[in-house]
Design a protein around this motif. Structure first.
Motif, PDB file in Angstrom:
ATOM      1  N   GLU A 248       0.853  -1.200   0.000  1.00  0.00           N
ATOM      2  CA  GLU A 248       0.000   0.000   0.000  1.00  0.00           C
ATOM      3  C   GLU A 248       0.872   1.227   0.000  1.00  0.00           C
ATOM      4  O   GLU A 248       1.853   1.294   0.751  1.00  0.00           O
ATOM      5  CB  GLU A 248      -0.895   0.004   1.247  1.00  0.00           C
ATOM      6  N   LEU A 249       0.502   2.162  -0.849  1.00  0.00           N
ATOM      7  CA  LEU A 249       1.231   3.421  -0.903  1.00  0.00           C
ATOM      8  C   LEU A 249       0.266   4.520  -0.491  1.00  0.00           C
ATOM      9  O   LEU A 249      -0.805   4.672  -1.083  1.00  0.00           O
ATOM     10  CB  LEU A 249       1.718   3.670  -2.331  1.00  0.00           C
ATOM     11  N   ARG A 250       0.654   5.262   0.544  1.00  0.00           N
ATOM     12  CA  ARG A 250      -0.254   6.315   1.034  1.00  0.00           C
ATOM     13  C   ARG A 250       0.442   7.672   1.085  1.00  0.00           C
ATOM     14  O   ARG A 250       1.592   7.775   1.535  1.00  0.00           O
ATOM     15  CB  ARG A 250      -0.743   5.962   2.447  1.00  0.00           C
ATOM     16  N   ILE A 251      -0.257   8.673   0.594  1.00  0.00           N
ATOM     17  CA  ILE A 251       0.176  10.056   0.820  1.00  0.00           C
ATOM     18  C   ILE A 251      -1.041  10.738   1.413  1.00  0.00           C
ATOM     19  O   ILE A 251      -1.885  11.289   0.692  1.00  0.00           O
ATOM     20  CB  ILE A 251       0.649  10.739  -0.495  1.00  0.00           C
ATOM     21  N   PRO A 252      -1.215  10.668   2.745  1.00  0.00           N
ATOM     22  CA  PRO A 252      -2.486  11.056   3.367  1.00  0.00           C
ATOM     23  C   PRO A 252      -2.926  12.465   2.985  1.00  0.00           C
ATOM     24  O   PRO A 252      -4.115  12.678   2.700  1.00  0.00           O
ATOM     25  CB  PRO A 252      -2.193  10.948   4.870  1.00  0.00           C
ATOM     26  N   GLU A 253      -1.977  13.410   2.945  1.00  0.00           N
ATOM     27  CA  GLU A 253      -2.374  14.793   2.676  1.00  0.00           C
ATOM     28  C   GLU A 253      -2.987  14.986   1.292  1.00  0.00           C
ATOM     29  O   GLU A 253      -3.727  15.940   1.055  1.00  0.00           O
ATOM     30  CB  GLU A 253      -1.130  15.673   2.803  1.00  0.00           C
ATOM     31  N   GLY A 255      -4.731  12.540  -0.069  1.00  0.00           N
ATOM     32  CA  GLY A 255      -5.805  11.559  -0.146  1.00  0.00           C
ATOM     33  C   GLY A 255      -5.435  10.348  -0.997  1.00  0.00           C
ATOM     34  O   GLY A 255      -6.306   9.652  -1.530  1.00  0.00           O
ATOM     35  N   ILE A 256      -4.146  10.084  -1.140  1.00  0.00           N
ATOM     36  CA  ILE A 256      -3.720   8.940  -1.965  1.00  0.00           C
ATOM     37  C   ILE A 256      -3.597   7.685  -1.108  1.00  0.00           C
ATOM     38  O   ILE A 256      -2.953   7.696  -0.054  1.00  0.00           O
ATOM     39  CB  ILE A 256      -2.378   9.255  -2.671  1.00  0.00           C
ATOM     40  N   HIS A 257      -4.250   6.642  -1.568  1.00  0.00           N
ATOM     41  CA  HIS A 257      -4.146   5.337  -0.901  1.00  0.00           C
ATOM     42  C   HIS A 257      -4.231   4.289  -2.011  1.00  0.00           C
ATOM     43  O   HIS A 257      -5.306   3.966  -2.484  1.00  0.00           O
ATOM     44  CB  HIS A 257      -5.282   5.176   0.115  1.00  0.00           C
ATOM     45  N   LYS A 258      -3.093   3.818  -2.431  1.00  0.00           N
ATOM     46  CA  LYS A 258      -3.052   2.955  -3.618  1.00  0.00           C
ATOM     47  C   LYS A 258      -2.707   1.533  -3.189  1.00  0.00           C
ATOM     48  O   LYS A 258      -1.717   1.320  -2.474  1.00  0.00           O
ATOM     49  CB  LYS A 258      -1.986   3.520  -4.567  1.00  0.00           C
ATOM     50  N   LYS A 259      -3.498   0.571  -3.650  1.00  0.00           N
ATOM     51  CA  LYS A 259      -3.202  -0.832  -3.309  1.00  0.00           C
ATOM     52  C   LYS A 259      -2.520  -1.496  -4.490  1.00  0.00           C
ATOM     53  O   LYS A 259      -3.000  -1.408  -5.625  1.00  0.00           O
ATOM     54  CB  LYS A 259      -4.493  -1.563  -2.971  1.00  0.00           C
ATOM     55  N   ASN A 283      11.213  28.483  -2.635  1.00  0.00           N
ATOM     56  CA  ASN A 283      10.469  29.364  -1.716  1.00  0.00           C
ATOM     57  C   ASN A 283       9.484  28.597  -0.852  1.00  0.00           C
ATOM     58  O   ASN A 283       9.071  29.070   0.201  1.00  0.00           O
ATOM     59  CB  ASN A 283       9.651  30.403  -2.504  1.00  0.00           C
ATOM     60  N   ASN A 284       9.088  27.450  -1.320  1.00  0.00           N
ATOM     61  CA  ASN A 284       8.082  26.670  -0.607  1.00  0.00           C
ATOM     62  C   ASN A 284       8.484  25.184  -0.679  1.00  0.00           C
ATOM     63  O   ASN A 284       7.981  24.434  -1.502  1.00  0.00           O
ATOM     64  CB  ASN A 284       6.707  26.893  -1.278  1.00  0.00           C
ATOM     65  N   PRO A 285       9.443  24.800   0.188  1.00  0.00           N
ATOM     66  CA  PRO A 285       9.938  23.414   0.094  1.00  0.00           C
ATOM     67  C   PRO A 285       8.971  22.401   0.710  1.00  0.00           C
ATOM     68  O   PRO A 285       9.256  21.777   1.724  1.00  0.00           O
ATOM     69  CB  PRO A 285      11.271  23.469   0.848  1.00  0.00           C
ATOM     70  N   LYS A 286       7.857  22.271   0.071  1.00  0.00           N
ATOM     71  CA  LYS A 286       6.790  21.415   0.589  1.00  0.00           C
ATOM     72  C   LYS A 286       7.178  19.930   0.480  1.00  0.00           C
ATOM     73  O   LYS A 286       7.502  19.442  -0.611  1.00  0.00           O
ATOM     74  CB  LYS A 286       5.518  21.694  -0.232  1.00  0.00           C
ATOM     75  N   LEU A 287       7.129  19.229   1.602  1.00  0.00           N
ATOM     76  CA  LEU A 287       7.386  17.781   1.595  1.00  0.00           C
ATOM     77  C   LEU A 287       6.130  17.065   2.077  1.00  0.00           C
ATOM     78  O   LEU A 287       5.484  17.520   3.029  1.00  0.00           O
ATOM     79  CB  LEU A 287       8.556  17.430   2.522  1.00  0.00           C
ATOM     80  N   TYR A 288       5.796  15.988   1.429  1.00  0.00           N
ATOM     81  CA  TYR A 288       4.635  15.187   1.837  1.00  0.00           C
ATOM     82  C   TYR A 288       5.100  13.954   2.605  1.00  0.00           C
ATOM     83  O   TYR A 288       6.116  13.345   2.259  1.00  0.00           O
ATOM     84  CB  TYR A 288       3.857  14.719   0.605  1.00  0.00           C
ATOM     85  N   ASP A 289       4.344  13.593   3.616  1.00  0.00           N
ATOM     86  CA  ASP A 289       4.597  12.302   4.271  1.00  0.00           C
ATOM     87  C   ASP A 289       4.142  11.208   3.328  1.00  0.00           C
ATOM     88  O   ASP A 289       3.005  11.234   2.850  1.00  0.00           O
ATOM     89  CB  ASP A 289       3.792  12.183   5.572  1.00  0.00           C
ATOM     90  N   VAL A 290       5.046  10.285   3.067  1.00  0.00           N
ATOM     91  CA  VAL A 290       4.720   9.151   2.197  1.00  0.00           C
ATOM     92  C   VAL A 290       4.886   7.882   3.031  1.00  0.00           C
ATOM     93  O   VAL A 290       5.890   7.724   3.734  1.00  0.00           O
ATOM     94  CB  VAL A 290       5.675   9.116   0.975  1.00  0.00           C
ATOM     95  N   GLU A 291       3.887   7.026   2.975  1.00  0.00           N
ATOM     96  CA  GLU A 291       3.981   5.769   3.744  1.00  0.00           C
ATOM     97  C   GLU A 291       3.864   4.590   2.785  1.00  0.00           C
ATOM     98  O   GLU A 291       2.959   4.558   1.952  1.00  0.00           O
ATOM     99  CB  GLU A 291       2.825   5.665   4.749  1.00  0.00           C
ATOM    100  N   ILE A 292       4.783   3.668   2.937  1.00  0.00           N
ATOM    101  CA  ILE A 292       4.695   2.441   2.138  1.00  0.00           C
ATOM    102  C   ILE A 292       4.536   1.293   3.125  1.00  0.00           C
ATOM    103  O   ILE A 292       5.263   1.219   4.122  1.00  0.00           O
ATOM    104  CB  ILE A 292       5.963   2.256   1.282  1.00  0.00           C
TER     105      ILE A 292
END
Ligand code: GCB
Length: 613
Positions: A248-253, A255-259, A283-292
């Motif tokens: 499962e790959l999730r990027i909660p912010e 709304g990604i939840h891929k099986k 200017n905006n080093p946005k990082l997303y939490d990624v869960e595998i």
């Protein structure tokens, strides 16, 4: 009898070769279950390599019965009659990670073999878990042994590697022995001659990483370079039962939840359409939490999404032109002498870069520790990473090529999910020749194949245009291969004085972004005089002023990374009272004091945003 000996020898060699096969690199070890082996390690200095060769100069680790002379056995005398001529436990200790040169005055100039030993107990969390020993970097060659068995040999001083030790580990009294050899070699990468200190030792962290019997080995989660609304990548799973695994790959912010499900090879690729990505930028080093997650095995990362490409002579970050306000950095600690390896070292170096007004850092001349790129991700600094193919490499030697390629692949493997990293640099100031061109082209091809999402470059050199000494050009055939046309130039320091810059014209014919990977001048912090006197802060500041004016005339000028942020140790710089063993081209002295040129570059960078074409 002879046949038997031959058979045994072949068997031992095969065994050795098998052992030498490295386990695939564990990426993202920060977020895996791990136990540090940092701290004090006992060491033995071994200039003649007595602990490695017997008296016939045959390696002990290729002998069936090496006897107690072999240091990797960590032997102890069994009783009063037993002869053992070394004892790790009674030998001195030093800190790991760190280089040996800055830890012991006796070892300051030492180039050769030092043996390290660490004893430890270890209890696995689950019986069928697997354990790996991971090294952030060892300069230059490491022969690694666990509880008397050889794990393998690793070559290359700036890249991570790991070995599986599951079947060798005990709950009590394990010993890990590493033979570290930092002798420079003609066929090495880098080779014999460099303008930096050859720090030896276990220079980055060592840890045990524990995984499940089958575990998430590798992944890429990146934007499709040609479609910024598509997140693409793969996950690979390692273990006996790697196929058909639920991932499962999730990027909660988002709304990604891929099986997903792994194929026969334990790999699964994916594509996820996504319209509302907040792009990573300086200017905006946005990082997303990624869960595998793979059937209970979880791995987290923080990943930024951005595109990078060139268009004619522009560099486009998220389709917007970006001017690279850079600085070159060596991996030396800003707080103490020696190699940098801590997070605090990285924070200070990158904060100085920020203070200078940078949006870009060139990590010269080899892969730096992972803290640097992870922090750059967080701080919004773009990064150039460099392979240590420096100056006069042994171009025709197949093993040298393999070594260079291996180092390049490893750093790509380690950092392929870092948004900050935009350029893989193949080499620095390498002399143009047929063999060199073949070598570099092969490297570039490998990098592009492994990572089509980033740009390729190399620090090239300028030359005179049509024999006119004051007209400069880039006539290197490797210029056709690179995405960003980078070169080093030292007009006003190695040739002429800063005034010379006024006389120079540039004819650069390639329609590519031009990046000046180096310019600079030596100055001793605190030494003042008129701007025509070498080594004064005034001379250096004046050279910066004149150079920046000169470079701004180049039509395709898209950035620079002057040489260098901080003064650094170099054996090529003995001038008493000025250099004393330091390359003085830093904008900051080795004890953290800024020189005048710091403000010159800072002002240029602060104005740059205003002048953007
Ligand atoms: C260069 C090299 C760099 C040196 C610098 C210098 O061109 O790329 O490694 O340290 O010049 O100071 O001469």
């Amino acid at each position: 009898m002879k046949k038997l000996t031959l058979f045994l020898a072949v068997l031992l060699i095969c065994n050795h070769v098998l052992l030498a096969q490295k386990t695939a690199l564990l990426i993202n070890t920060y977020n895996r279950s791990s136990t540090s082996l940092n701290g004090q390690w006992n060491y033995i200095v071994d200039p003649y390599e007595n602990g490695y060769y017997n008296y016939r100069y045959e390696p002990f680790d290729q002998q069936e019965n090496p006897g107690k002379g072999a240091y990797f056995l960590n032997a102890k005398a069994d009783g009063p009659t037993d002869l053992v001529e070394y004892n790790f436990d009674k030998s001195e200790s030093m800190a790991v990670p760190s280089d040996w040169n800055s830890q012991s005055e006796k070892l300051f100039y030492y180039e050769g073999t030092v043996w390290y030993k660490k004893s430890f107990d270890y209890k696995k969390q689950l019986d069928d878990n697997r354990v790996f020993v991971y090294f952030g970097a060892v300069n230059y060659q490491a022969d690694v042994y666990m509880n008397g068995k050889k794990l393998g040999t690793h070559i290359g001083g700036f890249t991570p590697f790991n070995y599986e030790v599951t079947n060798l580990l005990k709950e009590k009294d394990n010993f890990l022995v590493v033979k570290v050899d930092n002798k420079r070699k003609k066929e090495g990468v880098p080779t014999l001659n460099t303008d930096w200190w050859n720090y030896g030792g276990i220079t980055r962290e060592v840890k045990l990483v524990e995984t499940g019997a089958t575990y998430i080995a590798d992944y890429v989660v990146q934007l499709d370079p040609s479609n910024a609304k598509l997140i693409k990548g793969f996950v690979t799973v390692n273990g006996k039962e790697a196929s058909d695994k639920n991932v499962e790959l999730r990027i909660p912010e988002l709304g990604i939840h891929k099986k997903l499900k792994t194929d026969k090879e334990g790999k699964v690729s994916f594509e996820i359409k996504q319209n509302r990505i907040e792009y990573w930028s300086t200017n905006n080093p946005k990082l997303y939490d990624v869960e595998i997650e793979m059937e209970g095995d979880k791995l987290k990362d923080q990943i930024g999404f951005r595109t990078i490409r060139t268009k004619g002579s522009y560099i486009l970050l998220n389709e917007e032109q970006v001017f690279l306000k850079g600085i070159s950095i060596h991996e030396e600690s800003p707080f103490r002498e020696g190699r940098a390896y801590t997070k605090e070292d990285a924070v200070q170096l990158l904060e100085w870069a920020k203070e200078l007004g940078c949006n870009f850092v060139r990590l010269a001349h080899y892969p730096h520790n992972e803290h640097m790129v992870r922090l750059a991700d967080q701080m919004g600094l773009l990064v150039w990473e460099e392979n240590p193919v420096y100056w006069t490499i042994d171009w025709e030697n197949a093993a040298t090529y393999e070594n260079a390629e291996n180092q390049l692949k490893t750093v790509i493997s380690r950092d392929k999910n870092r948004a900050s990293v935009i350029i893989w640099s193949m080499a620095n100031e390498t002399p143009n020749s047929e063999a060199r061109n073949i070598f570099l082209k092969r490297l570039a091809k490998t990098a592009k194949q492994m990572d089509p999402t980033r740009l390729i470059s190399a620090a090239l050199e300028q030359s005179a245009y049509q024999d006119k000494p004051n007209v400069k050009t880039i006539s290197d055939p490797f210029a056709d291969v690179v995405d960003v046309l980078s070169f080093n130039q030292y007009i006003g320091w190695y040739g002429g004085t800063p005034e010379t810059c006024k006389e120079i014209q540039w004819v650069i014919e390639q329609d590519k972004p031009v990046f000046i990977s180096e310019f600079g001048a030596g100055a001793k912090q605190g030494l003042h005089g008129d701007k025509g006197t070498r080594w004064t802060e005034e001379y250096q500041a004046y050279l910066y002023e004149e150079t920046l004016k000169m470079l701004s005339q180049i039509e395709q000028f898209q950035g620079c990374s002057p040489w260098i942020l901080v003064d650094f140790r170099s054996p090529r710089r003995p001038l008493p009272e000025i250099q004393d063993g330091w390359n003085r081209k830093g904008l900051i002295s080795e004890d953290g004091k800024k020189k005048q040129a710091f403000s010159v570059l800072q002002a240029f960078y602060n104005n740059q945003g205003l002048q953007k074409k």
